[in-house]
Write an enzyme that holds these catalytic residues in place. Sequence first.
Site, mmCIF file in Angstrom:
data_model
loop_
_atom_site.group_PDB
_atom_site.id
_atom_site.type_symbol
_atom_site.label_atom_id
_atom_site.label_comp_id
_atom_site.label_asym_id
_atom_site.label_seq_id
_atom_site.Cartn_x
_atom_site.Cartn_y
_atom_site.Cartn_z
ATOM 1 N N CYS A 73 0.846 -1.187 0.000
ATOM 2 C CA CYS A 73 0.000 0.000 0.000
ATOM 3 C C CYS A 73 0.886 1.243 0.000
ATOM 4 C CB CYS A 73 -0.906 -0.007 1.225
ATOM 5 S SG CYS A 73 -1.849 1.509 1.399
ATOM 6 N N CYS A 79 -0.894 6.662 6.683
ATOM 7 C CA CYS A 79 -2.256 6.417 7.148
ATOM 8 C C CYS A 79 -2.201 5.776 8.532
ATOM 9 C CB CYS A 79 -2.919 5.487 6.153
ATOM 10 S SG CYS A 79 -4.481 4.830 6.668
ATOM 11 N N CYS A 82 -3.669 0.980 8.993
ATOM 12 C CA CYS A 82 -2.967 -0.301 9.105
ATOM 13 C C CYS A 82 -1.700 -0.123 9.938
ATOM 14 C CB CYS A 82 -2.560 -0.815 7.720
ATOM 15 S SG CYS A 82 -3.961 -1.337 6.729
ATOM 16 N N CYS A 160 -8.257 2.129 -0.695
ATOM 17 C CA CYS A 160 -7.865 1.511 0.568
ATOM 18 C C CYS A 160 -7.873 -0.008 0.430
ATOM 19 C CB CYS A 160 -8.815 1.960 1.677
ATOM 20 S SG CYS A 160 -8.595 1.053 3.210
ATOM 21 N N GLN A 284 -21.255 -5.645 12.318
ATOM 22 C CA GLN A 284 -19.844 -6.028 12.288
ATOM 23 C C GLN A 284 -19.243 -5.691 10.921
ATOM 24 O OE1 GLN A 284 -18.210 -7.142 14.899
ATOM 25 N NE2 GLN A 284 -19.808 -7.859 16.296
ATOM 26 N N TYR A 313 -26.300 -5.985 24.705
ATOM 27 C CA TYR A 313 -25.590 -5.205 23.674
ATOM 28 C C TYR A 313 -25.798 -5.889 22.311
ATOM 29 C CZ TYR A 313 -23.067 -3.814 27.943
ATOM 30 O OH TYR A 313 -22.729 -3.419 29.212
ATOM 31 N N GLU A 334 -30.507 -3.534 23.790
ATOM 32 C CA GLU A 334 -29.647 -2.620 23.033
ATOM 33 C C GLU A 334 -30.143 -1.192 23.276
ATOM 34 O OE1 GLU A 334 -27.023 -2.496 20.679
ATOM 35 O OE2 GLU A 334 -27.598 -0.383 20.509
ATOM 36 N N ASP A 382 -21.623 -8.328 24.605
ATOM 37 C CA ASP A 382 -20.817 -7.836 23.476
ATOM 38 C C ASP A 382 -20.769 -6.308 23.528
ATOM 39 O OD1 ASP A 382 -19.442 -7.468 21.127
ATOM 40 O OD2 ASP A 382 -21.058 -8.134 19.813
ATOM 41 N N CYS A 409 -14.057 -6.432 21.604
ATOM 42 C CA CYS A 409 -13.060 -5.947 20.634
ATOM 43 C C CYS A 409 -11.879 -5.324 21.362
ATOM 44 C CB CYS A 409 -13.682 -4.977 19.640
ATOM 45 S SG CYS A 409 -14.523 -3.617 20.425
HETATM 46 N N1 SAH Z 1 -23.814 -7.806 19.287
HETATM 47 C C1 SAH Z 1 -23.941 -6.875 18.182
HETATM 48 C C2 SAH Z 1 -23.518 -5.453 18.525
HETATM 49 C C3 SAH Z 1 -22.202 -5.287 19.221
HETATM 50 S S1 SAH Z 1 -21.567 -3.651 19.275
HETATM 51 C C4 SAH Z 1 -23.266 -7.396 16.963
HETATM 52 O O1 SAH Z 1 -22.524 -8.359 16.992
HETATM 53 O O2 SAH Z 1 -23.487 -6.814 15.876
HETATM 54 C C5 SAH Z 1 -22.062 -3.059 20.824
HETATM 55 C C6 SAH Z 1 -23.489 -2.587 20.866
HETATM 56 O O3 SAH Z 1 -23.749 -2.116 22.201
HETATM 57 C C7 SAH Z 1 -23.813 -1.417 19.945
HETATM 58 O O4 SAH Z 1 -24.925 -1.754 19.166
HETATM 59 C C8 SAH Z 1 -24.152 -0.265 20.907
HETATM 60 O O5 SAH Z 1 -25.156 0.584 20.414
HETATM 61 C C9 SAH Z 1 -24.622 -1.018 22.139
HETATM 62 N N2 SAH Z 1 -24.503 -0.310 23.408
HETATM 63 C C10 SAH Z 1 -23.565 0.579 23.781
HETATM 64 N N3 SAH Z 1 -23.742 0.949 25.071
HETATM 65 C C11 SAH Z 1 -24.823 0.275 25.526
HETATM 66 C C12 SAH Z 1 -25.495 0.216 26.789
HETATM 67 N N4 SAH Z 1 -25.082 0.947 27.819
HETATM 68 N N5 SAH Z 1 -26.560 -0.585 26.910
HETATM 69 C C13 SAH Z 1 -26.981 -1.346 25.858
HETATM 70 N N6 SAH Z 1 -26.382 -1.339 24.650
HETATM 71 C C14 SAH Z 1 -25.315 -0.536 24.472
#
Ligand code: SAH
Length: 454
Positions: A73, A79, A82, A160, A284, A313, A334, A382, A409
């Site tokens: 790249c 950048c 990466c 990119c 994702q 989440y 969520e 998550d 993550c």
């Molecule tokens: N499990 C999903 C999203 C994961 S990302 C997937 O795999 O696609 C994390 C998510 O948590 C996001 O959608 C974000 O909006 C949500 N989030 C962030 N803070 C939060 C909270 N305090 N309570 C509930 N959800 C929340």
Amino acid sequence: MAIRKNDEIRLTITTLTSLGSGLGRYEDMAVFVENTAVGDEIIAHIIKVKKNYAVGKIKKIVKASKDRTESDCEVSQRCGGCAYRHISYEAELREKKQSVTDAMQRIGGIDREAEAILHIAEPSHYRNKAQVPVSLSEDGKLCAGFYSKRTHRVTDCDDCKLQMKEFSPIIKAVKSFIAENPVTVYDEKTGKGLVRHIYLRRGAKTGEIMVCLVINGDDLPKKERLIKALTGTDENIKSIVLNINKEDTNVVLGKRCITIYGSDYIEDELLSLRFRISPLSFYQVNPEGTEILYSKARAYAALVPGETLLDLYCGAGTIGLTMAEDAGQVIGVEIIPEAIENAKQNAEINGIKNARFICDDASGAAKTLYDEGIRPNVVILDPPRKGCSEDVLRTVADMGPDRIVYVSCDSATLARDCRIFDSLGYEVKEYTAVDMFPRTTHCECVAKLIRKEN
Ligand code: SAH
């Protein structure tokens, strides 16, 4: 003798940090040097000296590490996207597995190693989402690309290596539209000007594309010309949206969206289910990686027919819905209303009847569900990078699930939360790094926790 600024020292790189720098030791000093690989022997030019560490730049590579490869790249040095274009993907995977293991052992106090790291076949052009800043350079050139490392200066780039290839012609078309029409671009310093970002999303399985222009205003002049240019560029563009962001902020998206062409969402498929995604819903970014991650999470969840799954989440409901056929019922929580709207629609379009979704903060919702007497057998967590608040962990532990599957993550906050879970009666049984973000410093991780005996 102590290191001083502008010294040139000989250094062997022994590890990579989680931020992607190489690290070597010079006497008692840790010296960080970007764009190095484990095993490199270099002459480093010292550019900064602090009490316990120094920072250097490569002056000369005396002996190159066997991990090194030629970056493919042109802009990778400038950048910030990466960090690992100069090492082989095998070396990157080895480093990522090690870094997740280190975090879990040091921060989490877990005395086991990560399972074999999971990854996609080809670590390029995987991103289904692009957020491309738009700006005028000092000499008045229209630029759309990326922020140069550690700056807010936009460097022009429509090629990119991480983004899906379909995005390049679209970025070019938007740039031509801006150049040829009375449309201004946003200036961070003055807060004036209209177009801030080009935000793109693509469903890997369906091919459907959403183009969203983030603007510092309520409308886009000559938008019909943009629609014509874009639909003429790619027939898979199913949705064109304006996102209104008038705030003085680094956050890309504002809260309000106006659809100016096609539908308010695009659809994609994951693990044979169909998903509807609105501009503000989390989805994702690595679709092939997502299937690998969700399959691992599903194996860790090991649901038995009739069991209750709580998916905290949950975003657009994707994880819980891909496991719904294993469970008696699924409850998703969520905080973003548009995502919950998508989650409900996603259950419906897939004919899933045993799932319900709650729009609330994870902590509040978990307490409410606890008070209602809900005792899930499995809880999926998550959260965003910052991890869970302690009261979420407490309420989840109070619910007494047999298994907790924690998707993260950020291995540091995952490890911190696993340590807290340990004090609440849950131990990490297994965990796996999943490289959802090849070539960057980021890595996804999923852990299985089980309730300890007695
Ligand atoms: N499990 C999903 C999203 C994961 S990302 C997937 O795999 O696609 C994390 C998510 O948590 C996001 O959608 C974000 O909006 C949500 N989030 C962030 N803070 C939060 C909270 N305090 N309570 C509930 N959800 C929340």
